[in-house]
Scaffold this active site. Structure first.
Site, PDB file in Angstrom:
ATOM      1  N   SER A 138      73.599  37.637 -51.731  1.00 50.53           N
ATOM      2  CA  SER A 138      74.101  36.259 -51.749  1.00 50.53           C
ATOM      3  C   SER A 138      75.078  36.054 -50.608  1.00 50.53           C
ATOM      4  CB  SER A 138      74.804  35.982 -53.076  1.00 50.53           C
ATOM      5  OG  SER A 138      75.524  34.767 -53.023  1.00 50.53           O
ATOM      6  N   TYR A 192      81.781  37.354 -58.703  1.00 59.87           N
ATOM      7  CA  TYR A 192      80.387  37.462 -58.257  1.00 59.87           C
ATOM      8  C   TYR A 192      80.326  37.877 -56.788  1.00 59.87           C
ATOM      9  CZ  TYR A 192      75.603  35.955 -57.143  1.00 59.87           C
ATOM     10  OH  TYR A 192      74.303  35.899 -56.716  1.00 59.87           O
TER      11      TYR A 192
END
Length: 407
Positions: free
Chosen positions: A222, A235
């Protein structure tokens, strides 16, 4: 005068083509087009100089560029490796990228090993009903070493003497929203356990099969692992650890002939991202476990706005997963896969700004791109209110001192 006007319009036409091409490439979704963008910018500058010196040379260059464009348009596509006999192991196939990739690769003729959390879940049932007998479903929680080891045993039993061509590390979770200070320690540990340690476990377990075949490893990561997106600290930290591990692995496995690639997608609707109940549960868990002092300083309204912004962002995410699936296929079959792939609209522009603009501008861009927060934490609102009050009082005192008192 007529000759001058003709030359001017030819100049404007040629420059419009080159500048338009530059803008188009700048806005292209894939950051991997950056080398061609730089080349295009260089060509634009060259054309501008030639226009100032010699118009016939410009026309010759324009003809050459047109010929190159026609060749690139109708030229044969880049060669790819054959699919036949290749086996791919994919994690996280219940939903999202993993589910769509398993279906696509099965349809192309790959032998697919797809891991799911629930063999009786909707995702597993759909794969079982739509895919060929080549696809093998494996129940694997990547945080459970014994399940990962069992998946290795089952995979080796079906492959026999044949090695594994590729591992697609797709499984991952995003279990929190909110500022880094508000995020629960359990959320930090949960993200690390799945996104980093789980992926690490699967990769290390399957590496002997991948080295046997001089295969490749694809990891779905990501941009939040490299860019400081607001409210994604837990995250993003797990993805940052994953990115560093993947890059280190790429260097170490090069002598073995194993290619390692990282795929960085933009925002897509996957997993629980569009599930309203999921966001409500996350919000309730945070409110119940947050310390009273932090809740008082930030305020319920601040946390509620963050939850609503996440929900709104998830609703606008792209439902078409094909940019990521096509990138996975390209990385699997390219004779020379790239170390990094940027999949989806906007990723190239985002990385371009982050890499080439001052940090303050890059940070503001990310804040406006991701979460446009309007509510200020409660404690800051109180401080600002006191500051304004003190400022007003000072002004009043200053004005009183300037008044001439009667003798």
């Amino acid at each position: 005068m007529d000759d001058y006007a003709l030359s001017f319009w030819i100049y404007m036409g040629v420059m419009a083509v080159f500048v338009g091409g530059t803008v188009k490439k700048f806005l292209a979704s894939h950051f991997s087009a950056m080398p061609s963008l730089v080349a295009w910018l260089g060509a634009t500058l060259l054309v501008e100089r030639l226009c100032a010196l010699c118009m016939p040379a410009v026309l010759a260059l324009a003809a050459l560029c047109a010929a190159c464009w026609l060749y690139s348009t109708w030229a044969a596509p880049a060669p790819t490796l054959p699919v036949e006999g290749k086996a791919v192991f994919i994690t996280g196939c219940d939903t999202g990228f993993g589910h769509a990739t398993a279906k696509q690769l099965d349809a192309m003729g790959f032998e697919v090993f797809a891991t799911v959390l629930d063999l009786e879940g909707q995702g597993a049932k759909h794969l079982r009903g739509t895919c060929s007998q080549r696809l093998t479903l494996l129940q694997v929680d990547i945080t459970q070493p014994q399940q990962v080891q069992q998946a290795l045993i089952n995979t080796k039993a079906k492959l026999g003497m044949k090695g594994l061509w590729a591992l697609v590390n797709n499984a991952g979770i995003c279990v929190n929203f909110g500022d880094a200070e508000l995020s629960l320690m359990s959320n930090y540990r949960g993200c690390m356990e799945v996104n980093f340690f789980g992926t690490l476990s699967v990769t290390k377990t399957l590496l002997p099969l991948l080295r046997q075949n001089k295969g490749r490893i694809l990891t779905i990561s990501s941009p939040s692992g490299e860019l400081p997106f607001p409210c994604l600290a837990s995250y993003g930290a797990s993805k940052a650890a994953l990115n560093l591990f993947t890059n280190t692995l790429r260097h170490e496995l090069e002598p073995w002939g194993v290619k390692v690639s990282t795929i960085l997608p933009s925002a897509f609707k996957t997993g629980q991202s569009s599930n309203t109940v999921y966001w409500e549960k996350q919000h309730q868990d945070l409110m119940q476990n947050l310390s009273p002092s932090l809740l008082e300083e930030y305020g319920e309204e601040y946390i509620l706005e963050t939850k609503e912004l996440f929900q709104s962002h998830a609703k606008t995410a792209n439902e078409d997963l094909s940019p990521v699936i096509n990138t996975i296929v390209e990385a699997l079959l390219s004779p020379y896969p790239q170390a990094r792939y940027y999949a989806g609209p906007g990723v190239g522009l985002m990385y371009f700004i982050h890499s080439n603009f001052p940090i303050t501008l890059s940070d503001k861009f990310l804040q406006r791109l991701f979460l446009k927060k309007k509510v200020i934490p409660r404690a800051l609102r109180k401080q600002n209110g006191l500051s304004i009050l003190n400022h007003n009082n000072n002004d009043i005192n200053s004005n009183n001192n300037n008044i001439t008192k009667p003798e």
